[in-house]
Motif scaffolding. Structure first.
Motif, PDB file in Angstrom:
ATOM      1  N   ALA A  92      16.404  27.395  25.857  1.00  0.00           N
ATOM      2  CA  ALA A  92      15.981  27.551  27.297  1.00  0.00           C
ATOM      3  C   ALA A  92      14.880  28.392  27.506  1.00  0.00           C
ATOM      4  CB  ALA A  92      16.995  27.650  28.117  1.00  0.00           C
ATOM      5  N   VAL A  93      13.814  28.037  28.156  1.00  0.00           N
ATOM      6  CA  VAL A  93      12.664  29.085  28.316  1.00  0.00           C
ATOM      7  C   VAL A  93      12.401  28.944  29.916  1.00  0.00           C
ATOM      8  CG1 VAL A  93      10.146  29.203  27.908  1.00  0.00           C
ATOM      9  CG2 VAL A  93      11.643  27.854  26.230  1.00  0.00           C
ATOM     10  N   ILE A  94      12.825  30.440  30.145  1.00  0.00           N
ATOM     11  CA  ILE A  94      12.576  30.618  31.419  1.00  0.00           C
ATOM     12  C   ILE A  94      11.331  31.597  31.986  1.00  0.00           C
ATOM     13  CG2 ILE A  94      13.952  31.803  33.469  1.00  0.00           C
ATOM     14  CD1 ILE A  94      16.282  31.620  31.732  1.00  0.00           C
ATOM     15  N   SER A  95      10.279  31.005  32.558  1.00  0.00           N
ATOM     16  CA  SER A  95       9.036  31.605  33.097  1.00  0.00           C
ATOM     17  C   SER A  95       8.404  32.271  31.616  1.00  0.00           C
ATOM     18  CB  SER A  95       9.373  32.977  33.859  1.00  0.00           C
ATOM     19  OG  SER A  95       9.945  32.434  35.054  1.00  0.00           O
ATOM     20  N   GLY A  96       8.553  31.175  30.754  1.00  0.00           N
ATOM     21  CA  GLY A  96       7.826  31.849  29.357  1.00  0.00           C
ATOM     22  C   GLY A  96       6.390  31.766  29.244  1.00  0.00           C
ATOM     23  N   CYS A  97       6.083  32.800  28.324  1.00  0.00           N
ATOM     24  CA  CYS A  97       4.756  32.606  27.900  1.00  0.00           C
ATOM     25  C   CYS A  97       4.402  31.739  26.517  1.00  0.00           C
ATOM     26  CB  CYS A  97       4.318  34.182  27.754  1.00  0.00           C
ATOM     27  SG  CYS A  97       2.650  34.190  27.019  1.00  0.00           S
ATOM     28  N   VAL A  98       3.395  31.023  26.610  1.00  0.00           N
ATOM     29  CA  VAL A  98       3.202  30.217  25.308  1.00  0.00           C
ATOM     30  C   VAL A  98       2.095  30.971  24.374  1.00  0.00           C
ATOM     31  CG1 VAL A  98       2.401  28.243  24.403  1.00  0.00           C
ATOM     32  CG2 VAL A  98       3.716  28.177  26.324  1.00  0.00           C
ATOM     33  N   ASP A  99       0.903  31.357  24.975  1.00  0.00           N
ATOM     34  CA  ASP A  99      -0.110  31.892  24.161  1.00  0.00           C
ATOM     35  C   ASP A  99      -0.040  33.543  24.195  1.00  0.00           C
ATOM     36  OD1 ASP A  99      -2.331  32.381  22.870  1.00  0.00           O
ATOM     37  OD2 ASP A  99      -3.857  31.685  24.361  1.00  0.00           O
TER      38      ASP A  99
ATOM     39  N   THR B 181      -8.321  36.882  30.501  1.00  0.00           N
ATOM     40  CA  THR B 181      -9.247  37.503  31.474  1.00  0.00           C
ATOM     41  C   THR B 181      -8.043  37.864  32.794  1.00  0.00           C
ATOM     42  OG1 THR B 181      -9.698  35.238  32.565  1.00  0.00           O
ATOM     43  CG2 THR B 181     -11.138  36.449  31.152  1.00  0.00           C
ATOM     44  N   MET B 182      -7.011  37.288  32.820  1.00  0.00           N
ATOM     45  CA  MET B 182      -5.974  37.620  33.736  1.00  0.00           C
ATOM     46  C   MET B 182      -5.677  39.030  33.820  1.00  0.00           C
ATOM     47  SD  MET B 182      -2.638  35.381  32.553  1.00  0.00           S
ATOM     48  CE  MET B 182      -2.065  34.714  33.938  1.00  0.00           C
ATOM     49  N   ASN B 183      -5.307  39.369  35.306  1.00  0.00           N
ATOM     50  CA  ASN B 183      -4.962  40.795  35.558  1.00  0.00           C
ATOM     51  C   ASN B 183      -3.760  41.190  34.592  1.00  0.00           C
ATOM     52  OD1 ASN B 183      -5.132  43.272  37.142  1.00  0.00           O
ATOM     53  ND2 ASN B 183      -3.354  42.537  38.011  1.00  0.00           N
TER      54      ASN B 183
ATOM     55  N   ASP C  93       4.135  31.192  39.462  1.00  0.00           N
ATOM     56  CA  ASP C  93       4.391  32.008  37.970  1.00  0.00           C
ATOM     57  C   ASP C  93       2.793  31.580  37.560  1.00  0.00           C
ATOM     58  OD1 ASP C  93       4.780  32.536  35.272  1.00  0.00           O
ATOM     59  OD2 ASP C  93       6.695  32.738  35.936  1.00  0.00           O
ATOM     60  N   PRO C  94       2.394  32.765  37.226  1.00  0.00           N
ATOM     61  CA  PRO C  94       0.969  32.645  36.363  1.00  0.00           C
ATOM     62  C   PRO C  94       0.838  31.998  35.189  1.00  0.00           C
ATOM     63  CG  PRO C  94       1.666  34.859  36.230  1.00  0.00           C
ATOM     64  CD  PRO C  94       2.664  34.357  37.005  1.00  0.00           C
ATOM     65  N   PHE C  95       2.204  31.915  34.526  1.00  0.00           N
ATOM     66  CA  PHE C  95       2.216  31.072  33.052  1.00  0.00           C
ATOM     67  C   PHE C  95       2.785  29.705  33.396  1.00  0.00           C
ATOM     68  CE2 PHE C  95       3.094  35.807  32.026  1.00  0.00           C
ATOM     69  CZ  PHE C  95       1.821  35.888  31.587  1.00  0.00           C
ATOM     70  N   ARG C  96       3.103  29.132  34.511  1.00  0.00           N
ATOM     71  CA  ARG C  96       3.522  27.841  34.943  1.00  0.00           C
ATOM     72  C   ARG C  96       2.866  26.794  34.083  1.00  0.00           C
ATOM     73  NH1 ARG C  96       3.287  23.737  39.026  1.00  0.00           N
ATOM     74  NH2 ARG C  96       1.854  24.920  40.072  1.00  0.00           N
ATOM     75  N   PHE C  97       1.385  26.493  34.396  1.00  0.00           N
ATOM     76  CA  PHE C  97       0.716  25.402  33.710  1.00  0.00           C
ATOM     77  C   PHE C  97       0.764  25.317  32.292  1.00  0.00           C
ATOM     78  CE2 PHE C  97      -1.203  26.055  38.169  1.00  0.00           C
ATOM     79  CZ  PHE C  97      -0.825  24.558  38.617  1.00  0.00           C
ATOM     80  N   GLU C  98       0.622  26.588  31.811  1.00  0.00           N
ATOM     81  CA  GLU C  98       0.568  26.831  30.492  1.00  0.00           C
ATOM     82  C   GLU C  98       1.666  26.509  29.728  1.00  0.00           C
ATOM     83  OE1 GLU C  98       1.235  30.838  28.178  1.00  0.00           O
ATOM     84  OE2 GLU C  98      -1.010  30.432  28.326  1.00  0.00           O
ATOM     85  N   VAL C  99       2.947  26.828  30.271  1.00  0.00           N
ATOM     86  CA  VAL C  99       4.182  26.690  29.408  1.00  0.00           C
ATOM     87  C   VAL C  99       4.824  25.010  29.759  1.00  0.00           C
ATOM     88  CG1 VAL C  99       5.787  27.172  31.615  1.00  0.00           C
ATOM     89  CG2 VAL C  99       6.408  27.722  29.201  1.00  0.00           C
ATOM     90  N   MET C 100       4.448  24.651  30.943  1.00  0.00           N
ATOM     91  CA  MET C 100       4.959  23.086  31.258  1.00  0.00           C
ATOM     92  C   MET C 100       4.021  22.392  30.269  1.00  0.00           C
ATOM     93  SD  MET C 100       7.266  23.175  33.064  1.00  0.00           S
ATOM     94  CE  MET C 100       8.408  24.220  33.985  1.00  0.00           C
ATOM     95  N   SER C 101       2.818  22.585  30.239  1.00  0.00           N
ATOM     96  CA  SER C 101       1.766  21.841  29.120  1.00  0.00           C
ATOM     97  C   SER C 101       2.450  21.755  27.910  1.00  0.00           C
ATOM     98  CB  SER C 101       0.555  22.250  29.194  1.00  0.00           C
ATOM     99  OG  SER C 101      -0.346  22.021  30.469  1.00  0.00           O
ATOM    100  N   PHE C 102       2.872  22.983  27.287  1.00  0.00           N
ATOM    101  CA  PHE C 102       3.603  22.991  25.956  1.00  0.00           C
ATOM    102  C   PHE C 102       4.907  22.194  26.107  1.00  0.00           C
ATOM    103  CE2 PHE C 102       5.803  25.058  22.624  1.00  0.00           C
ATOM    104  CZ  PHE C 102       4.867  24.841  21.629  1.00  0.00           C
TER     105      PHE C 102
ATOM    106  N   THR D 206       8.559  33.278  41.819  1.00  0.00           N
ATOM    107  CA  THR D 206       7.350  33.900  41.157  1.00  0.00           C
ATOM    108  C   THR D 206       7.975  34.313  39.778  1.00  0.00           C
ATOM    109  OG1 THR D 206       8.006  36.151  42.057  1.00  0.00           O
ATOM    110  CG2 THR D 206       6.421  34.828  43.310  1.00  0.00           C
ATOM    111  N   HIS D 207       7.210  35.109  39.209  1.00  0.00           N
ATOM    112  CA  HIS D 207       7.634  35.857  37.784  1.00  0.00           C
ATOM    113  C   HIS D 207       8.309  37.015  38.028  1.00  0.00           C
ATOM    114  CE1 HIS D 207       7.113  35.560  33.665  1.00  0.00           C
ATOM    115  NE2 HIS D 207       6.924  36.857  33.387  1.00  0.00           N
ATOM    116  N   SER D 208       9.773  36.659  38.520  1.00  0.00           N
ATOM    117  CA  SER D 208      10.331  37.903  38.962  1.00  0.00           C
ATOM    118  C   SER D 208      12.016  37.572  38.679  1.00  0.00           C
ATOM    119  CB  SER D 208      10.164  37.881  40.499  1.00  0.00           C
ATOM    120  OG  SER D 208      10.790  36.972  41.196  1.00  0.00           O
ATOM    121  N   TRP D 209      12.796  38.709  38.974  1.00  0.00           N
ATOM    122  CA  TRP D 209      14.487  38.632  38.874  1.00  0.00           C
ATOM    123  C   TRP D 209      14.880  37.754  39.701  1.00  0.00           C
ATOM    124  CZ3 TRP D 209      17.123  39.076  34.625  1.00  0.00           C
ATOM    125  CH2 TRP D 209      16.662  39.771  33.612  1.00  0.00           C
ATOM    126  N   ASP D 210      13.977  37.429  41.006  1.00  0.00           N
ATOM    127  CA  ASP D 210      15.034  36.611  42.053  1.00  0.00           C
ATOM    128  C   ASP D 210      14.846  35.273  41.470  1.00  0.00           C
ATOM    129  OD1 ASP D 210      15.136  38.477  43.668  1.00  0.00           O
ATOM    130  OD2 ASP D 210      13.312  38.201  44.798  1.00  0.00           O
TER     131      ASP D 210
END
Length: 272
Positions: free
Chosen positions: A150-157, A165-167, A217-226, A245-249
């Motif tokens: 299970a991948v929760i708010s995961g990063c792929v790249d 370039t993201m903050n 979440d800033p990684f949503r499109f990336e991880v869902m594409s994967f 968002t990318h948070s404990w909530d």
């Protein structure tokens, strides 16, 4: 629930390390509510979730910031939470072998101490953020170890974080840069697509996958594409998005969805 902190020397890491283990046991609530529940029978094993922390975290994160200990008690599920610094759960060239530690040494060590499941169908891996990346990497490198991932708010790249370039990438602290990116690690060492191809060449059936990420979440499109890439590769995948968002909530709420997705017996299992 027995909440156990283990401190021990790791051959893979070449240093002392810590992990936290939850083992379901009769609780005061069971006594006061007269439920009379027995969590363990002789000769049985606890289904086990290896639950991975994110960047800047350690083995205490899930127990401090979520209710997963209580959820696991209800599900009669053992939970193992290792500490891996900012390693992305990889074997660092010329350094500590965090991937080997999590997938091989840690399970073998803990299974000699606790009645933890050893069969693939009863072993699961999940993680948030960097831990989501790590869960995928471990499942591809060890496709016969875990039956579900299970991948929760995961990063792929993960490598792209350093060069993006993201903050978020611009704010990586110096210790993070030095640990992962200033040494001998190369782009291919972070490449989940390469890990996936290698796994498919070795086994017919990869683990089943679950992806969840917040709309903001800033990684949503990336991880869902994967996730779609895994579907194209023939994997069984379930994915969902929700407000958050990318948070404990988000993570505390949606670890419940992960537990609902896992094939939990609700009791110990017989692996004899």
């Amino acid at each position: 629930m027995a909440h156990i902190e283990c401190s021990f020397y790791s051959q893979a890491l070449k240093k002392n390390t810590k992990c936290i283990v939850f083992i379901p046991t009769t609780s005061a609530d069971d006594y006061l509510n007269e439920t009379g529940r027995e969590y363990f029978d002789a000769g049985t094993k606890f289904q086990t979730l290896y639950l991975l922390h994110g960047s800047y975290g350690n083995c205490t994160d899930w127990s401090l910031f979520s209710n997963v200990e209580r959820y696991a008690q209800t599900a009669c599920l053992a939970v193992v939470m290792p500490s891996v610094e900012n390693s992305a759960y990889l074997d660092i060239h010329g350094g500590a072998a965090y991937g080997t530690f999590c997938s091989e040494e840690l399970p073998a060590f803990l299974q000699t101490i606790f009645p933890l499941a050893q069969r693939r169908e009863n072993m699961f891996v999940a993680g948030l953020s960097m831990g989501g990346y790590g869960a995928m990497a471990l499942s591809f490198r060890n496709p016969l170890k875990f039956s579900r991932c299970a991948v929760i708010s995961g990063c792929v790249d993960f490598y792209g974080l350093m060069h993006g370039t993201m903050n978020y990438s611009r704010r990586l602290p110096e210790c993070y840069r030095n640990f992962l990116f200033e040494g001998s690690m190369e782009k291919k060492d972070f490449d989940l697509e390469l890990y996936l191809q290698n796994a498919r060449s070795r086994v017919q059936e990869l683990p089943q996958y679950y992806f969840t990420s917040g709309y903001e979440d800033p990684f949503r499109f990336e991880v869902m594409s994967f996730a779609d890439r895994l579907i194209d590769a023939g994997c069984t995948v379930e994915k969902t998005t929700a407000q958050g968002t990318h948070s404990w909530d988000y993570w505390d709420t949606h670890i419940l969805d992960v537990l609902a997705w896992l094939p939990l017996a609700g009791s110990c299992v017989d692996e004899s």
